[in-house]
Design an enzyme around this catalytic site. Structure first.
Site: not given
Length: 750
Positions: A49-50, A236-237, A267, A616
Site C-alpha cells: 500500500k505505501t 491513507d487508512e 482491517q 501480521r
C-alpha cells in the site's frame, strides 16, 4: 464503475517511461496512474500500500499534473506521514516543499490557525491533551454539583468526543440524543465545555476538524479557496475515518473530484473510537463513476497464512470482498497454522515461552516474534514467564515520553509562557513546586475568572492588585506572575531550548527533583534533560508545543533483540516472522462486552481483529486457547473461540500443548457440539479437542439439579445451588461460589 483512462500504461511501458513505476505489479501500476476522478484502492494486508501511495504522489509531480502545494495527503499517524515524505523525496532525488502532508489533526490545525479569527479564536490557541480535557470537564461538573464518582468525567468526555466525531456542535445535538450520564445534562455540559474552551483560547483534538466543518459551512469563500487549491487528495487508512473526517474530505473534494482513498475494509478495527467502516463501503455511492482497484497480491505472508485469513474473514457480510494470494517462486505454501489447547493461562504462557526458546535455538530473531493479545490483562502471565526464562521482551503501548508526569509538568510551564490564557496549564504549575499558593487562592481566582469571563492568569493579576488574598499568598502569586512575564519577554530574544532550561531552573522545578529522595527522582531528572535537546529540532517554542500536542510518539529501537508483547489493536501495520495469538476463547475473543454492546456489527469487527492478527505473520502463526482462564481473580471455564472453527481445516494443525494428550485433533468442539464425557487420566478435564483422551458419553444437559454434589479440577468439591441451561452456580467447599459450565464438572461420588 468507470473504465480507466486509455493513457494508463502497462507496468512494463510505464517503467520504461517513468522509473518510479518500475517494479509495480499490474494492480499497483493501475492505482498509481489512475489520476482522473475518484479512486478507491482496496489494499489488503501486505500488498504494498505505501509503495502505491508513494508512486502515485511521485507520478502526479513527475507528470506535472499539480504543484506540491496543490496536493493534500492525509494519514493517521505522524510516522506514516514522515515515511511517505521521505520516500517521495528519495524517489524524486530532491526535497518537496509546500505540499499539505500530515495527519487529519495536523492539517486541520494548520487550516484553523490560518482562519482562527473566523472561528472565534486567536492564532496562538492551545491544543489541549486528554489530561487537560478531563481536568477542565471536572471543573465544570464540580460547578454544576455533578458527582464525579457516580458519573466519571472520562465517561462524559467519551460522550462529548463521540458527538464531535460525528461532526456535531452542541446546537446540532438533538434533545433525544442527550445522554443519561451526568443526570441527563450531558448536552448542557458539552455547551459549557465549548464556551469555556473559547474563553481559554483553546481547542481539543475533536475541535480541529469540527471547527473546520463549521468554518467551511459559515464561510463558503474559505471552503471554495481550499477546494480550488487541492487538485489531488490522497487518504491513507480510509477505513478508519470517522464521520467528521468523512464530511471534511467530501467537502474538500467537490471541486476537482480527484480523491484517492486507500484502505482495507477487512482491517477496520477502530469502531470503538468512532471509525465508520461504512465510509469505505459506500465510496462508490458517494463518488459515482469511481475506479476501484483491488491490491490482492501479498508480499508478506505464506500461502497457508493467507488462505486461513481469507477463509476466516469470508464469514463477514459487510465487506467489499477480495482474496489475498502470493506468488513466491521456489517457495512452498509454508507451515500450517498451529492451534493448541492448553489447561490454563499459566500453561499457555509456559507453552509460548518454550516455543520462543526453541525458535531462538534455531536462529530465529527475538525481534521477529510477537505475542498479540485481545485484552491487556493477558500480558502479565507472558511477562512473568519470559522474565523467568530470561528472555528479553518489550510491552508495546506503555507510558510514552511526553505522557510522563515530569514532562507534562515541564510542558505546562512552557504552555503558560506561550499562551497566558491556558488556564489548565497554569493550574497545573501554580503551586508546583510548592510556593504557598493553596486551594483557597485558586478558588478565589476561579470564582473571579468565571464571574468576569477571563483567564486565571488575568484573574490572578487582579487579585494581586487588591487585598482579597492573604499577604503570603499574594506575594507568592505575584512572584509567579512576574516570572511568567519575564520569561515571555525572552521568547524572541533567547533560543527556545535555552529558555526552557531557564524556566525549569528559575521556577524551582529542577531543584525540587534534585532535592527529592524518591527512587524515581534521578530518572525524572534524566527525562527532563532529554527534553531540552529535543526542542532544538523545531524553529520556535510554539512549533514544538504543537508538535507535542499532535504527535506524542516515542521512538523505539528497532535493533533491540526483544520479543514484542502488545494488543491486537496496537499491532496493526506491523509484521513479524512468528506471531503468537493466545486467548482465542469465547467471551474473551470475541469479547463478550463488545458483543453485548454492539451485536452483529461488533462481531464482524472482532473477526476483522482476528484477521489483522493472522496477517501480521510472515512465516508462522500459533493460536492457543485455554480451558480455564483466571480473569480479575476469578476462574472461568472457557470454550474455544468460534473463530477457530471458522479457519479452513486444511490450513490448520490442531494439537495439544505440552502436558496434554491428544490422539487426534482436527478442530475444537463448538458450543452447540458439546457432548457428555467421562474423564480418562487427568481428572475433570473437559474434552475441548475431539479425539482427545476422553470417552464420549451422554449429553450432560439435565444431569445436575440443585443440591447435586460435583467435582471441578480447579475448585474441588461443591454443591450446585442454581441451574440455568448449561451453566451451573456452585458453592464450592473451599473456593466459594462460582459459575461454571456443566461440562467442566462431574458428579461427585455419593
Amino acid at each position: 464503475m468507470s473504465v480507466l483512462p486509455e493513457r494508463t500504461l502497462s507496468p512494463a511501458a510505464a517503467a520504461e517511461r517513468q522509473p518510479h513505476l518500475s517494479g509495480l505489479n499490474p494492480a499497483q501500476a493501475q492505482a498509481a496512474q489512475a489520476l482522473d476522478g475518484p479512486v478507491l484502492v482496496l489494499a489488503g494486508a501486505g500488498t504494498g500500500k505505501t509503495r502505491v501511495l508513494t508512486a502515485r504522489l511521485v507520478h502526479i509531480l513527475a507528470t506535472a499534473r499539480a504543484l506540491p502545494s496543490q496536493i493534500l495527503a492525509v494519514t493517521f499517524t505522524n510516522k506514516a506521514a514522515n515515511e511517505m515524505k521521505h520516500r517521495v523525496e528519495t524517489m524524486l532525488a530532491r526535497p518537496v516543499e509546500g505540499w499539505w502532508l500530515g495527519t487529519f489533526h495536523s492539517v486541520g490545525a494548520r487550516i484553523l490557525r490560518r482562519h482562527a479569527e473566523l472561528a472565534g479564536l486567536r492564532q496562538n490557541f492551545t491544543i489541549l491533551d486528554a489530561d487537560d480535557q478531563i481536568r477542565l470537564l471536572k471543573q465544570l461538573m464540580q460547578a454544576e454539583e455533578i458527582d464525579d464518582k457516580k458519573f466519571p468525567a472520562r465517561v462524559l468526555m467519551g460522550v462529548i468526543q463521540r458527538w464531535k466525531d460525528r461532526g456535531l456542535l452542541p446546537e446540532q445535538v438533538t434533545a433525544g440524543e442527550d445522554s443519561e450520564i451526568a443526570n441527563g445534562r450531558s448536552l448542557a455540559i458539552y455547551r459549557q465545555y465549548q464556551e469555556r474552551l473559547r474563553t481559554l483560547n483553546a481547542v481539543d483534538f475533536g475541535d480541529l476538524l469540527l471547527l473546520n466543518l463549521s468554518l467551511f459551512r459559515e464561510h463558503p469563500e474559505v471552503l471554495a479557496d481550499y477546494q480550488r487549491r487541492f487538485r489531488y487528495i490522497l487518504v491513507d487508512e480510509y477505513q478508519d475515518t470517522n464521520v467528521a473526517q468523512y464530511l471534511w474530505l467530501r467537502l474538500l473534494a467537490q471541486e476537482h473530484r480527484n480523491i484517492c482513498c486507500v484502505g482495507d475494509d477487512d482491517q477496520s478495527i477502530y469502531g470503538w473510537r468512532g471509525a465508520e467502516v461504512g465510509n469505505i463501503l459506500r465510496f462508490e455511492e458517494d463518488f459515482p463513476g469511481a475506479v476501484v482497484v483491488r491490491l490482492e497480491q501479498n508480499y508478506r505472508s505464506t500461502a497457508r497464512i493467507l488462505a486461513a485469513a481469507s477463509g476466516l474473514i469470508a464469514h463477514n457480510q459487510d465487506r467489499l470482498g477480495k482474496t489475498l494470494w502470493c506468488d513466491i517462486p521456489g517457495e512452498e505454501r509454508g507451515e500450517k497454522l498451529r492451534v493448541s489447547a492448553v489447561w490454563d493461562g499459566e500453561d499457555e504462557a509456559r507453552s509460548v515461552g518454550e516455543e520462543i526458546e526453541a525458535l531462538q535455538r534455531k536462529g530465529e530473531s527475538l525481534s521477529q516474534m510477537a505475542i498479540l493479545v485481545r485484552a491487556g490483562f493477558q500480558t502479565r502471565e507472558f511477562e512473568e514467564r519470559l522474565m523467568t526464562l530470561g528472555v528479553p521482551y518489550r510491552v508495546v503501548g506503555g507510558p510514552r515520553f511526553y505522557e510522563r508526569q515530569e514532562i507534562r509538568d515541564a510542558m505546562a510551564y512552557l504552555r503558560v509562557v506561550n499562551q497566558p490564557d491556558d488556564d489548565l496549564a497554569f493550574e497545573r504549575i501554580v503551586n508546583l513546586p510548592r510556593r504557598g499558593i493553596g486551594d483557597a487562592t485558586l478558588r478565589a481566582a476561579h470564582a473571579l475568572a468565571r464571574a468576569r469571563t477571563i483567564s486565571l492568569v488575568a484573574a490572578g493579576r487582579q487579585l494581586v492588585a487588591t487585598d482579597e488574598l492573604k499577604p503570603p499568598a499574594r506575594r507568592a502569586l505575584g512572584g509567579l506572575l512576574a516570572d511568567i512575564d519575564r520569561w515571555r519577554a525572552q521568547v524572541d530574544a533567547m533560543p527556545h531550548p535555552e529558555l526552557a532550561e531557564t524556566i525549569l531552573e528559575e521556577s524551582g522545578y529542577i531543584g525540587m527533583w534534585r532535592a527529592s529522595k524518591a527512587a524515581e527522582a534521578p530518572g525524572r531528572l534524566d527525562n527532563l534533560k532529554e527534553l531540552i535537546p529535543a526542542m532544538g529540532e523545531f524553529d520556535n517554542l510554539a512549533g514544538f508545543l504543537e508538535h507535542v500536542s499532535l504527535v506524542m510518539e516515542q521512538a523505539t529501537d528497532a535493533g533491540d533483540e526483544k520479543v514484542s508483547i502488545m494488543t491486537l489493536h496496537a499491532a496493526k501495520g506491523l509484521e513479524f516472522n512468528t506471531v503468537f495469538l493466545p486467548g482465542w476463547e469465547e467471551e474473551l475473543f470475541p469479547n463478550r462486552r463488545t458483543l453485548e454492546e454492539g451485536g452483529a456489527k461488533a462481531l464482524e469487527e472482532e473477526r476483522r481483529l482476528a484477521y489483522v492478527g493472522l496477517t501480521r505473520a510472515r512465516k508462522r502463526v500459533l493460536v492457543s486457547y485455554a480451558q480455564n482462564r483466571r480473569v480479575h481473580n476469578a476462574w472461568l471455564a472457557c470454550l474455544p473461540s468460534r473463530f477457530i472453527g471458522e479457519l479452513p481445516p486444511q490450513e490448520v494443525d490442531m494439537e495439544a500443548a505440552p502436558g496434554m494428550t491428544a490422539t487426534r485433533a482436527e478442530r475444537p468442539v463448538m458450543r452447540d457440539e458439546w457432548r457428555g464425557w467421562r474423564p480418562v487420566g487427568r481428572a475433570a478435564q473437559p474434552p475441548l479437542i475431539e479425539g482427545s483422551a476422553f470417552e464420549i458419553g451422554d449429553t450432560p444437559s439435565g444431569r445436575f439439579t440443585t443440591g447435586s454434589r460435583v467435582f471441578h479440577m480447579k475448585f474441588g468439591y461443591g454443591t450446585v445451588t442454581a441451574v440455568e441451561g448449561e451453566k451451573l452456580e456452585v458453592e464450592f467447599d473451599k473456593a466459594g461460589r462460582k459459575k461454571v459450565v456443566d461440562s467442566f464438572v462431574q458428579r461427585a461420588p455419593a
